[in-house]
Design a protein around this motif. Structure first.
Motif, PDB file in Angstrom:
ATOM      1  N   UNK A   1      -9.940   0.618 -15.428  1.00 42.64           N
ATOM      2  CA  UNK A   1     -10.139   0.379 -14.338  1.00 42.64           C
ATOM      3  C   UNK A   1      -8.817   0.132 -13.185  1.00 42.64           C
ATOM      4  N   UNK A   2      -8.286  -0.538 -14.120  1.00 46.26           N
ATOM      5  CA  UNK A   2      -6.651  -1.150 -13.035  1.00 46.26           C
ATOM      6  C   UNK A   2      -6.107   0.265 -13.107  1.00 46.26           C
ATOM      7  N   UNK A   3      -6.401   1.258 -12.741  1.00 43.59           N
ATOM      8  CA  UNK A   3      -5.636   2.371 -12.199  1.00 43.59           C
ATOM      9  C   UNK A   3      -6.160   2.198 -10.523  1.00 43.59           C
ATOM     10  N   UNK A   4      -7.385   1.722 -10.622  1.00 47.21           N
ATOM     11  CA  UNK A   4      -8.070   1.486  -9.071  1.00 47.21           C
ATOM     12  C   UNK A   4      -7.672   0.389  -8.358  1.00 47.21           C
ATOM     13  N   UNK A   5      -5.909  -0.312  -9.218  1.00 45.76           N
ATOM     14  CA  UNK A   5      -5.382  -1.316  -7.786  1.00 45.76           C
ATOM     15  C   UNK A   5      -4.134  -0.870  -7.780  1.00 45.76           C
ATOM     16  N   UNK A   6      -4.094   0.866  -7.734  1.00 43.74           N
ATOM     17  CA  UNK A   6      -3.010   1.711  -6.906  1.00 43.74           C
ATOM     18  C   UNK A   6      -3.765   2.181  -5.813  1.00 43.74           C
ATOM     19  N   UNK A   7      -2.588   2.549  -4.861  1.00 43.03           N
ATOM     20  CA  UNK A   7      -3.075   3.398  -3.202  1.00 43.03           C
ATOM     21  C   UNK A   7      -2.409   4.579  -3.079  1.00 43.03           C
ATOM     22  N   UNK A   8      -2.907   4.962  -2.363  1.00 42.49           N
ATOM     23  CA  UNK A   8      -2.193   6.854  -2.321  1.00 42.49           C
ATOM     24  C   UNK A   8      -1.206   6.561  -0.786  1.00 42.49           C
ATOM     25  N   UNK A   9      -0.151   7.557  -1.220  1.00 48.57           N
ATOM     26  CA  UNK A   9       0.553   7.034  -0.038  1.00 48.57           C
ATOM     27  C   UNK A   9       1.688   8.797   0.019  1.00 48.57           C
ATOM     28  N   UNK A  10       1.480   9.287   0.773  1.00 45.46           N
ATOM     29  CA  UNK A  10       2.758  10.642   0.961  1.00 45.46           C
ATOM     30  C   UNK A  10       4.123   9.937   1.232  1.00 45.46           C
ATOM     31  N   UNK A  11       4.670  10.485  -0.133  1.00 45.63           N
ATOM     32  CA  UNK A  11       6.013  10.986   0.148  1.00 45.63           C
ATOM     33  C   UNK A  11       6.912  13.103  -0.287  1.00 45.63           C
ATOM     34  N   UNK A  12       7.428  12.038   1.525  1.00 43.91           N
ATOM     35  CA  UNK A  12       8.412  14.277   1.446  1.00 43.91           C
ATOM     36  C   UNK A  12       6.587  14.950   1.526  1.00 43.91           C
ATOM     37  N   UNK A  13       5.586  14.892   1.945  1.00 45.14           N
ATOM     38  CA  UNK A  13       4.733  15.576   1.418  1.00 45.14           C
ATOM     39  C   UNK A  13       4.191  15.303   0.748  1.00 45.14           C
ATOM     40  N   UNK A  14       4.782  14.836  -0.279  1.00 42.95           N
ATOM     41  CA  UNK A  14       3.472  14.852  -1.705  1.00 42.95           C
ATOM     42  C   UNK A  14       2.843  13.465  -2.098  1.00 42.95           C
ATOM     43  N   UNK A  15       1.811  13.819  -2.406  1.00 41.12           N
ATOM     44  CA  UNK A  15       1.094  12.585  -2.482  1.00 41.12           C
ATOM     45  C   UNK A  15       0.980  11.160  -4.297  1.00 41.12           C
ATOM     46  N   UNK A  16       1.388  10.270  -4.133  1.00 42.46           N
ATOM     47  CA  UNK A  16       1.520   9.085  -5.063  1.00 42.46           C
ATOM     48  C   UNK A  16       0.933   8.087  -4.912  1.00 42.46           C
ATOM     49  N   UNK A  17       0.653   7.352  -5.614  1.00 38.54           N
ATOM     50  CA  UNK A  17      -0.424   5.946  -6.198  1.00 38.54           C
ATOM     51  C   UNK A  17       1.371   5.442  -6.196  1.00 38.54           C
ATOM     52  N   UNK A  18       1.272   4.367  -5.236  1.00 40.63           N
ATOM     53  CA  UNK A  18       1.552   2.082  -5.974  1.00 40.63           C
ATOM     54  C   UNK A  18       1.471   1.479  -6.241  1.00 40.63           C
ATOM     55  N   UNK A  19       1.707   0.992  -6.467  1.00 46.28           N
ATOM     56  CA  UNK A  19       0.854  -0.442  -6.888  1.00 46.28           C
ATOM     57  C   UNK A  19       0.399  -0.812  -5.687  1.00 46.28           C
ATOM     58  N   UNK A  20      -1.047  -1.691  -5.358  1.00 47.99           N
ATOM     59  CA  UNK A  20      -1.821  -2.303  -4.292  1.00 47.99           C
ATOM     60  C   UNK A  20      -1.198  -3.560  -4.161  1.00 47.99           C
ATOM     61  N   UNK A  21      -1.261  -4.318  -2.804  1.00 44.66           N
ATOM     62  CA  UNK A  21      -0.716  -5.568  -2.501  1.00 44.66           C
ATOM     63  C   UNK A  21      -1.231  -6.830  -3.416  1.00 44.66           C
ATOM     64  N   UNK A  22      -0.672  -7.258  -3.776  1.00 47.59           N
ATOM     65  CA  UNK A  22      -1.353  -8.926  -5.262  1.00 47.59           C
ATOM     66  C   UNK A  22      -1.495  -9.385  -3.853  1.00 47.59           C
ATOM     67  N   UNK A  23      -1.019  -9.384  -2.706  1.00 46.46           N
ATOM     68  CA  UNK A  23      -1.709 -10.661  -2.087  1.00 46.46           C
ATOM     69  C   UNK A  23      -2.384  -9.964  -0.691  1.00 46.46           C
ATOM     70  N   UNK A  24      -3.884 -11.052  -0.576  1.00 48.09           N
ATOM     71  CA  UNK A  24      -4.087 -10.207   1.360  1.00 48.09           C
ATOM     72  C   UNK A  24      -3.341 -10.229   2.438  1.00 48.09           C
ATOM     73  N   UNK A  25      -3.299  -9.384   2.743  1.00 50.46           N
ATOM     74  CA  UNK A  25      -1.857  -9.443   3.851  1.00 50.46           C
ATOM     75  C   UNK A  25      -2.915 -10.406   5.595  1.00 50.46           C
ATOM     76  N   UNK A  26      -4.128 -10.387   5.237  1.00 54.58           N
ATOM     77  CA  UNK A  26      -4.756 -11.262   6.550  1.00 54.58           C
ATOM     78  C   UNK A  26      -6.503 -11.735   5.795  1.00 54.58           C
ATOM     79  N   UNK A  27      -5.847 -13.311   5.414  1.00 55.63           N
ATOM     80  CA  UNK A  27      -6.469 -14.279   5.015  1.00 55.63           C
ATOM     81  C   UNK A  27      -8.057 -14.186   6.022  1.00 55.63           C
TER      82      UNK A  27
END
Length: 608
Positions: free
Chosen positions: A378-404
């Motif tokens: 399930x650790x794979x689901x700590x990642x978020x999808x993004x487009x880089x030059x039209x290509x789908x990639x996943x990066x690590x999601x935020x480790x901190x809340x951006x609005x508590x």
């Protein structure tokens, strides 16, 4: 792992040992070492491919190509499902690009509870879940498929698709969302207009303008009701691609995720080399994960009906007590309307599912070593999808809340527990969602006022008959009586009374769903009134105590005198008109709310 999570998981495994073993035998027997279509008689195969184009026909004759069945809940009555109109062709092309084929195996009905609220059609809503499950089975009965994709989002649709998909549990499967509509008028402002309208302080034109600004475009409604809870759960259960749930419709990222989902499910087939059927993904650990996530996000009470029904479809005996025991140790980390002011887009922007998964995993509240459509763990689901030059990639999601104000870490939760109560007492057993109810409103002791439909309550309010402390008892609203419609028509009136300083609560054998608001509501009470439950003997003026803190639901009258009362008969003319009579056979076979209000429970129990 948290000891409570281990305890609930272990007892769930033990309780389900016989039925789960039988289920796995069934799906393993249905699985084939090669494409099933290769074993069909020639005439059967010819029928199955006759409507395909020449290229797809040829690919289907080659057994190293995967054939993916698409089950779609598309219609353009539902804003959430309207984007699905063009998904089948996009999916087919994505599959052709990797040498495989997609066929729309069938469609399932999809009704909108928002359109039918307070109307006769709402009495068909819960039963539509069973119809969707059966329609899914019909779609897949052609037995031509190596995998399946499910296009569904809203209230009964995802649970119905899940029940059907799990009965074809030998197929690798993936659910494809379409995303929420962009934010419009805030849910808080919408609720305020509804209350002003209930008081006669806003015109119908003002109300309509408000509603149309809130529900304004294709996509899921933005409050955290059953539809968005469905999406969160599909991701937490590893049945969506990581981060796919809350990407808005008709955006480049949404399109890329749809293509990726179609191609990913092929990799989960035998031809793709990572054979992972859905029946082996959805096990006891994954179901426990789903309930933990439900509590941490303050999700819909409808899932106290849906999750037991889904679990039974996989041979697992999930109970309300399992859910409540987990609620005691799972902190509330999200405040999304109706639990807070934010909507689902704000939740996603603040860190969303990826942040939630990381927090719960690190706290030992989720099982990490599970199968998912994205691979093991399930650790794979700590990642978020993004487009880089039209290509789908996943990066690590935020480790901190951006609005508590919306999303919090484990060390500073909104509440130390999840907010689900099993309500038990001499009125029966029900549930209450206390996460949306202020602490000072969670205990109400007041005289009962009994109603048999929502209009009666509205009329009593307008006549000034409810200007006091009151427990509204809405009975004959259970699954076997009238199909268990949602009862939101009462919410603005009860909310006004509470705002005027009165102690107000609701007790019903019906349901309120994910939009349950600030009123303490003991819902899903069973045995339901039509089956002789205690609610059928409650009278106006009886003193009731609804205690959301202690989880008690008590009628404070002399026990002997109460036992001597004859139960009231249900109103005449129930379930007739607007097609409701067609569902009489199903209502008669529905189980109790605690068993999922399901027509299939007795059949699935026989797997023991």
């Amino acid at each position: 792992m948290h000891p409570r999570v281990i305890e609930v998981t272990d007892r769930l495994i033990e309780r389900s040992r016989a039925t789960r073993a039988r289920y796995l035998e069934m799906i393993h027997a249905a699985a084939s070492e090669g494409p099933v279509r290769g074993k069909l008689q020639c005439a059967n195969f010819a029928h199955g491919v006759a409507g395909c184009g020449g290229g797809d026909k040829q690919r289907l004759r080659l057994m190293d190509s995967a054939n993916v069945g698409i089950v779609t809940a598309y219609n353009d009555m539902l804003s959430a499902h309207q984007p699905y109109e063009h998904y089948p062709e996009k999916i087919r092309q994505a599959l052709r690009d990797i040498g495989s084929v997609g066929q729309v195996a069938g469609g399932v009905p999809a009704m909108c509870d928002g359109v039918t609220q307070g109307e006769p059609g709402m009495e068909m809503s819960l039963a539509s879940r069973e119809v969707i499950a059966m329609a899914t089975a019909v779609a897949l009965s052609h037995n031509m498929f190596d995998a399946a994709l499910y296009l569904g989002i809203c209230d009964k649709i995802v649970p119905g698709l899940m029940i059907g998909a799990l009965r074809f549990g030998h197929l690798p499967s993936l659910f494809i969302p379409a995303g929420p509509m962009p934010s419009g008028l805030s849910n808080k402002d919408k609720a305020e207009v509804r209350q002003r309208y209930a008081e006669g302080k806003a015109s119908r034109d003002e109300l309509l303008e408000s509603e149309m600004k809130a529900y304004h475009s294709p996509g899921t409604c933005t409050f955290y009701g059953t539809a968005n809870t469905n999406q969160m759960l599909m991701e937490m259960m590893g049945l969506h691609l990581p981060g796919a749930s809350f990407v808005n419709p008709n955006t480049p990222l949404r399109e890329a995720l749809t293509v990726a989902a179609a191609q990913r499910v092929v990799r989960l087939t035998r031809q793709g080399g990572e054979f992972t059927p859905i029946g082996e993904i959805v096990d006891e650990r994954v179901l426990v994960n789903s309930i933990v996530a439900l509590h941490a996000t303050g999700g819909s009470t409808n899932h106290t009906l849906h999750m037991p029904a889904i679990a039974r479809s996989a041979g697992i005996q999930l109970t309300w007590q399992d859910m409540a025991d987990l609620s005691e140790v799972v902190p509330t980390l999200a405040h999304v309307y109706p639990n807070g002011k934010a909507d689902i887009n704000h939740f996603h922007a603040a860190g969303g599912v990826a942040f939630m998964v990381r927090q719960l995993l690190d706290a030992g509240l989720l099982h990490e070593d599970v199968n998912t459509v994205a691979g093991r763990g399930l650790r794979r689901y700590t990642q978020e999808p993004f487009l880089e030059e039209g290509r789908l990639v996943w990066r690590e999601g935020s480790r901190q809340s951006l609005d508590e104000n919306i999303l919090r870490p484990l060390d500073s939760p909104f509440s130390p527990e999840g907010g689900l109560r099993v309500m038990v007492g001499n009125l029966g057993r029900g549930v209450m969602k206390v996460s949306a109810v202020a602490p000072e409103h969670q205990v109400v002791e007041a005289p009962a006022r009994v109603f048999h439909d929502q209009q009666e309550l509205a009329d009593a309010f307008k006549a000034g008959e409810l200007e006091r402390d009151v427990v509204a008892v809405m009975r004959f609203q259970g699954p076997r009586c009238n199909g268990m419609p949602e009862l939101h028509k009462m919410t603005p009136y009860l909310g006004v009374l509470q705002d005027r300083g009165f102690k107000v609560a609701l007790v019903t054998d019906g349901r309120m769903s994910g939009a349950s608001g600030k009123i303490p509501a003991a819902i899903h009470v069973c045995p339901e009134a039509i089956d002789g439950g205690a609610l059928a003997r409650v009278r106006d003026g009886d003193l009731l105590r609804v205690d959301g803190k202690a989880g008690s639901l008590e009628l404070l009258v002399d026990a002997e005198a109460f036992a001597a009362r004859a139960p009231v008969s249900p109103p005449t003319g129930l379930g007739v008109g607007m097609g409701r009579e067609l569902f009489a056979f199903m209502r008669a076979s529905l189980s109790s709310a605690e068993q999922g209000a399901s027509a299939f429970t007795s059949n699935l129990e026989s797997l023991r």
